[in-house]
Design an enzyme around this catalytic site. Structure first.
Site, PDB file in Angstrom:
ATOM      1  N   GLY A 296       0.105  -4.996  -4.407  1.00 18.71           N
ATOM      2  CA  GLY A 296       0.567  -6.340  -4.722  1.00 18.71           C
ATOM      3  C   GLY A 296      -0.046  -7.472  -3.914  1.00 18.71           C
TER       4      GLY A 296
ATOM      5  CD  GLU B 176       4.009  -3.617   7.220  1.00 16.44           C
ATOM      6  OE1 GLU B 176       5.199  -3.409   6.947  1.00 16.44           O
ATOM      7  OE2 GLU B 176       3.070  -3.229   6.493  1.00 16.44           O
TER       8      GLU B 176
END
Lengths: 712, 210, 327
Positions: free
Chosen positions: A462, A677
């Site tokens: 993505g 992250e």
């Protein structure tokens, strides 16, 4: 000629395919003779399957096979003494049940409807055994993981915080959270003879999948072909090869036809990992003027009885702030549950929620602004490893974020600002995540028409990997992006790491960078120019002149000694403004500003989206997401998308992503550090801290649902 | 391979033969009073495949993206599974199969619905539009263009449903404010979190039309 | 899904006869709840009788009120000019439920019949007296955060999940049904039942009866209304608590009040006591607070839904404040 440069906001190269429905995901390949696999799940959490009645299922129309522990063909990698053993649950290999929802049969039929119905006809009787799924009850059974790096850490003196003049000591709880990518996990497998198999499977790492399947079936690695061109989100859930993928391959071999095995959404709550339920204790000790004297961070999280899962929940407390004393303890509690797996931001997000909440608590105790408190304990070197940072611009993050959110409007005492019936508050949460780089190979091919094809076995779940790589190549080669085609998600391509741990641009991007430079040098040489010639050359002309059909190069790139000499991290500061309704306890995140030091930004457009998306995930962690067990049955009671609340559009506020955008001079040639992250790490604390600022209520167990606001 | 009616649980022979003897067709087919019990017996007792098909499947005529289809489907086949598995229109996605995520959103007679909860047979004579039917040849629908421009997606899996919802939303007139857009787009979950970009894409299309 | 047969019905009487003939046949309208229940194995019908072609979609003014055909979709009702003008509370409640796509599919009749979202009801591996009488109530000593405060029994503590029903209760709707032998009218407050010893029965409709329409009597609750829904995310979630509040105000004076709650009982929960208290009072926060206190009399919470004892009266207060434009 149009120039596309690193940093440009390039639209996704696969955008057209994705907005037209043309992008094919792993369950969407129309293969001749395709059959459908549906798993049957156990309804007890522990014991053995004593018998199974598969007659009705076997007789049901269109059924081709019913695989159970009693009849399953043996998977070589599951057997004791296997040359290349497969880790984790060995599906159908024996009659043991380790958790509720564990598959005990696989039905293969001609259609999805027939397979699904037949699966409902499979009946099992069990010999149930005592089980434990209650984390709180079993908290004391926590053990230090086997892996060495999880042993207790001490710098200076352990638990030194207790001796400090100002102390915060609190427990923070994070429930199990599900990745819930929108695409159902699916594997389509078919065999070519007895020794070759092809999979279309939802995978973040086709090379990893290839090796796992080869190991499971004792095949030559080259005889396993993995395709995973489009992945409908994963967030960690496709980092590894799951037992149901092996089962699909096993079934395809048996029925000698392609088998498509799709998990139901409900099955995804038990079979493809999750962020584990965790309780953390933070102890902070400070001088009255806000200097940290001790940090202690302990964590207990759940794992499975059949496989140990660990993550870096406590590590952030070792290095994010200067403190002469710091110690961490990490334990896992084995339960009759499915095994967790890293979920976006993984342990670092868990740890950061606790540490950043505690720091916020300390700021009120000290009556020091949370930013000032962090600045007082800022560290210009990594105190854990005693190494310099490769780069760190966290101070700049604080400053930019504070300006953008309007930090000066934050009430210094909680519960002071109102907007009608809504209480208004501001919060800050920070995060750090290691900047990694793995060995990667990339192949590049130039053809006389001037177009460039690049191949590598990376994935794109993505973030826009292909788009970023295209920009890098366009920049280095000095050609427009349209001339470049980038291919990924195929195990036959040169080896690339799994897409996880925010390392793709750093690893694959560096390799693309290097191979493009090598290509230029080669062309220069062919053209009779010095290899390091920087003047523009017309690639196509050189090939034409030399009558070359194409020019192809494969290059491997990897890091050197720098990881041993420097500490390399991405850093983030998330600022939230929330409104909390005084009568109903409803929390709305009104604004969120995410400032990140992720090194050089390759594509501002997709990078912004990645940051915004991580922030939405963080809002889910803070406010809505929680997988709930009924420990009497060891079953989830909200294992579906209606009752497990992934944030919806109306939950997402105006989110602003701001990049420091300074290249890291050490980590790799482009200077990127990673975003995936860090976009989530720190968000939950920012929201929780803002809720406190708005209400004076400190909610230490997530998610912050209306009931908790009201009853705290 | 011979048919096996009573597979012992530990039997080695897992495979069933392809459907077998064409049995008693005339008597069964003429017994037109298809009671539900008959149907389930046909299914469970493994009557011949062709006979079972006659019992299990019903004719369906519908139009998808301007193309007329005449198919035979089992009553339990959903519109979504018909599109994806039988008509090979995989643009409409399955994310939950229970109306909880919106990935399967299509237009039926111009109205957005969750195709996973609609039986295919309920769409007799209707006009279905899926993501594949939105562009006019190579010319993308303005909403598709706007999604690309504003990066209203990442992994792309919810995107078909988002765009189909968004196109309907503009028609419904629920675009007065970003808040209204968000509320009326909340039946389409995006785990990548592209929501604010989706709102921007919709605003652009709405503004270009007014 | 189990295999089932499918027939399209073009007349209500024929549809009803199909159900008379076959004990395992069900009416199929929007299907948003029914198909889900079949997929989950909660229902295993042998035949679905598709009633979508019946001429029951109309929404029309009738003497003394409004008639809404049972097959009108939730969206059609919520967007209808007469509903918006005369019964805005109903439009608000409908739009608070589900998602736009589901509201486009779901019918008024189907929404009235919507079954509980209790997790134990949906999971066939856990006990539930509603799904499987005699198997026990999984929620009673289980995870009962979403469950009832009023009118529950030891057999079942599930709640009715519909938002629309809460408004219809407050608006004193009347349900018109057609049966194999006779037609009848059911006052909305008599339509759904409390679980008692038979939680498998959600309502008083006979299996072979078909909802034809819902009539809304004319009233003066079209100005000061509010449907407040408190849920775990901003949209597309079931209610922790919802409140339908409607006031008929003359200046500050309360000439009439209608109040109902969702998420608190096996049926949409009308707050008669609070309504009576408000009558004739001057609208204001203290009065609303007292009304909320009255509304909560007799509430009983379980292990995980204690918070509702606080949230419910707060939500009533907030709904009344918003309805009366106090904020």
């Amino acid at each position: 000629m149009k120039k596309d440069k690193i940093g440009d906001p390039l639209s996704r190269i696969d955008g057209r395919l994705k907005v037209t429905g043309g992008a094919k995901y792993s369950g969407e390949y129309k293969l001749p003779g395709l059959t459908y696999g549906v798993l049957v799940s156990a309804t007890i959490p522990c014991g053995t399957v004593s018998s199974m009645d598969i007659q009705a299922a076997g007789k049901a129309p269109g059924v081709l096979a019913v695989i159970t522990p009693f009849n399953a063909p043996k998977v070589p990698g599951y057997q004791p003494g296997a040359a290349r053993p497969v880790r984790g649950l060995k599906l159908f290999n024996d009659d043991k049940v380790y958790f509720n929802g564990q598959p005990i049969a696989l039905v293969v039929a001609e259609t999805f409807e027939r397979a699904t119905y037949a699966a409902s006809l499979v009946k099992a009787t069990y010999k149930a055994e005592p089980f434990e799924t209650d984390f709180h009850k079993n908290f004391d059974k926590g053990v230090i993981p086997n892996e060495g790096r999880y042993k207790d850490y001490v710098r200076g003196e352990a638990d030194a915080y207790k001796k400090a003049p100002v102390v915060v000591e609190q427990d923070y709880m994070l429930p199990s959270e599900m990745h819930n990518p929108m695409e159902l996990h699916v594997t389509t497998a078919f065999w070519d003879g007895d020794d070759k198999v092809t999979l279309y499977t939802k995978s973040q790492g086709v090379i990893g999948s290839q090796r796992s399947i080869a190991n499971a079936f004792g095949l030559e690695v080259a005889n396993v072909q993995i395709n995973s061109r489009f992945v409908g989100g994963a967030f960690g859930s496709s980092l590894r090869t799951w037992p149901h993928e092996v089962a699909a391959v096993q079934a395809a071999r048996l029925v000698k036809r392609p088998v498509k095995l799709t998990l139901t959404r409900e099955q995804m709550f038990t079979l493809v990992g999750y962020r584990p339920l965790t309780i953390q204790r933070i102890g902070l000790g400070a001088t009255t003027d806000g200097k940290l004297m001790g940090i202690t961070h302990e964590s207990h999280s759940q794992t499975a009885v059949y496989e140990e899962f660990t993550e870096n929940a406590v590590n952030v407390s070792r290095f994010l702030y200067a403190s002469p004393n710091a110690n961490t303890r990490y334990k896992v509690v084995p339960l009759n549950v499915g095994v967790p797996t890293p979920m976006r931001g993984p342990g670092e997000a868990t740890g950061s929620f606790a540490l950043e909440s505690a720091l916020d608590e300390l700021s009120y105790k000290l009556n020091i602004d949370p930013i000032e408190l962090r600045l007082k304990n800022y560290t210009d070197m990594d105190p854990e490893r005693n190494l310099p940072w490769s780069s760190k611009f966290l101070k700049e993050c604080y400053q930019l974020g504070a300006e953008r959110i309007g930090w000066e409007k934050r009430p210094t005492k909680p519960g002071m600002q109102r907007d009608g019936d809504w209480m208004v508050g501001y919060g800050l949460g920070c995060g750090a995540f290691g900047a990694y780089r793995s060995k990667t190979q990339v192949r590049i091919k130039l053809t006389p028409d001037g177009s460039v094809n690049i191949q590598t076995a990376t994935s794109d779940i993505g973030p826009g990997t292909g788009t970023a790589m295209t920009l890098i190549a366009a920049d280095i080669l000095g050609i427009p992006a349209e001339r470049i085609s980038f291919e990924l998600g195929n195990s036959a391509f040169p080896v690339a790491p799994t897409q996880g741990g925010s390392q793709t641009v750093s690893s694959v991007g560096s390799a693309v960078h290097d191979v493009c430079i090598a290509l230029k040098q080669k062309l220069n040489t062919l053209a009779g120019l010095p290899a390091d010639n920087t003047a523009e050359i017309e690639y196509a002309t050189i090939l034409q002149r030399l009558n070359l059909p194409s020019l192809e190069l494969t290059q491997e790139s990897q890091s050197g000694e720098e990881a041993r000499k420097y500490s390399m991290y991405s850093f983030s500061a998330h600022f939230a403004q929330v409104h909390v309704h005084s009568l109903t306890g409803i929390v709305r995140v009104k604004r969120l500003v995410a400032v990140v030091d992720g090194g050089k930004i390759v594509n501002h457009k997709t990078a912004s989206s990645q940051m915004i998306g991580g922030a939405v995930g963080g809002i889910g962690m803070a406010l809505t997401e929680e997988a709930i067990f009924d420990d009497r049955f060891g079953r989830y009671v909200n294992g579906n998308l209606a009752d497990y609340h992934v944030p919806v559009n109306a939950d997402a506020p105006d989110i602003e992503a701001i990049f420091i955008d300074k290249p890291d001079p050490i980590i790799n040639p482009i200077g990127t550090k990673g975003l995936g992250e860090i976009s989530l790490i720190g968000v939950a604390a920012a929201v929780a801290n803002a809720v406190f600022n708005a209400t004076g209520k400190r909610i230490r167990d997530l998610p912050i649902t209306p009931d908790k606001v009201l009853m705290t | 391979m011979s048919k096996r009616r009573n597979a012992p649980p530990e039997g080695k022979d897992l495979l069933k033969g392809s459907r077998r003897d064409f049995l008693k067709q005339s008597s069964l087919l003429s017994a037109a009073a298809l009671t539900p019990g008959t149907l389930i017996r046909a299914a469970n007792e493994q009557w011949d495949e062709k006979v079972a098909d006659a019992f299990e499947k019903l004719p369906l005529n519908l139009e998808v993206n301007g193309v007329k289809y005449s198919v035979n489907v089992e009553p339990r086949v959903t519109l979504l599974d018909l599109l994806r598995e039988q008509l090979n229109l995989t643009g409409s996605k399955k994310g939950c199969d229970r109306g909880q995520c919106g990935a399967c959103t299509v237009h039926v007679n111009g109205v957005r619905i969750n195709s996973c909860l609609s039986l295919a047979l309920c769409n007799e004579g209707k006009k279905v539009t899926t993501i594949e039917g939105l562009a006019k040849g190579d010319v993308l629908h303005p909403m598709q263009e706007a999604f690309i421009k504003h990066d209203g997606f990442q992994c792309g899996y919810c995107t078909s449903g988002q765009i189909m919802s968004a196109v309907a939303l503009v028609k419904e007139g629920r675009t007065q404010s970003p808040g209204e857009i968000s509320e009326f787009m909340s039946g389409n979950i995006c785990r990548c979190g592209a929501y604010s970009n989706i709102v921007k894409a919709i605003q652009e299309v709405k503004n270009s039309q007014s | 899904m189990n295999p089932f047969q499918y027939t399209r019905s073009s007349a209500a009487s024929g549809a009803i006869q199909s159900l008379v003939k076959e004990p395992q046949a069900h009416f199929l309208a929007g299907g948003t709840n029914l198909i889900d229940l079949i997929k989950m194995g909660v229902l295993r019908p042998e035949r679905l009788v598709d009633i979508n072609a019946l001429p029951l979609r109309g929404i029309e003014a009738i003497a003394g009120g409004l008639r809404i055909g049972a097959l009108a979709s939730n969206s059609e009702v919520a967007d209808h000019p007469l509903v918006l003008q005369d019964y805005p509370l109903l439009a608000q409640a409908i739009n608070a439920g589900a998602s736009p796509q589901l509201r486009n599919m779901a019918t008024v009749g189907g929404n009235i019949m919507q079954r509980t979202r209790c997790n134990y009801f949906f999971d066939t591996a856990m006990p539930c007296n509603k799904r499987s009488p005699g198997s026990g109530c999984g929620a009673l000593d289980g995870y009962n955060r979403m469950h009832a405060l009023f009118g529950a029994s030891e057999k079942c503590i599930a709640v009715n999940p519909s938002d629309m029903n809460v408004a219809l209760t407050a608006l004193e709707a009347v349900v018109h049904v057609k049966g194999p032998k006779r037609d009848r009218k059911i006052a909305f407050s008599d339509f759904h039942r409390l679980p008692g010893d038979h939680p498998e029965k959600d309502n008083t409709l006979e299996r072979t009866e078909l909802i034809i329409s819902v009539d809304l009597p004319a009233n003066s609750f079209n100005r000061h209304v509010h449907y407040l829904k408190v849920r775990d995310r901003t949209s597309f979630a079931f209610a922790l608590i919802s409140v339908a509040a409607a006031l008929d105000l003359e200046g500050d004076k309360i000439k009439g009040a209608r109040l109902a709650m969702g998420g608190v009982a096996h049926k949409p929960w009308r707050l008669h006591g609070a309504e009576a208290f408000l009558l004739g009072k001057t609208s204001g926060e203290d009065v609303f607070r007292q009304a909320a206190r009255i509304a909560m009399q007799g509430a009983k919470a379980y292990k995980y839904n204690q918070f509702k004892l606080t949230l419910a009266p707060n939500a009533i207060l907030q709904a009344l404040k918003t309805a009366s434009s106090l904020g």
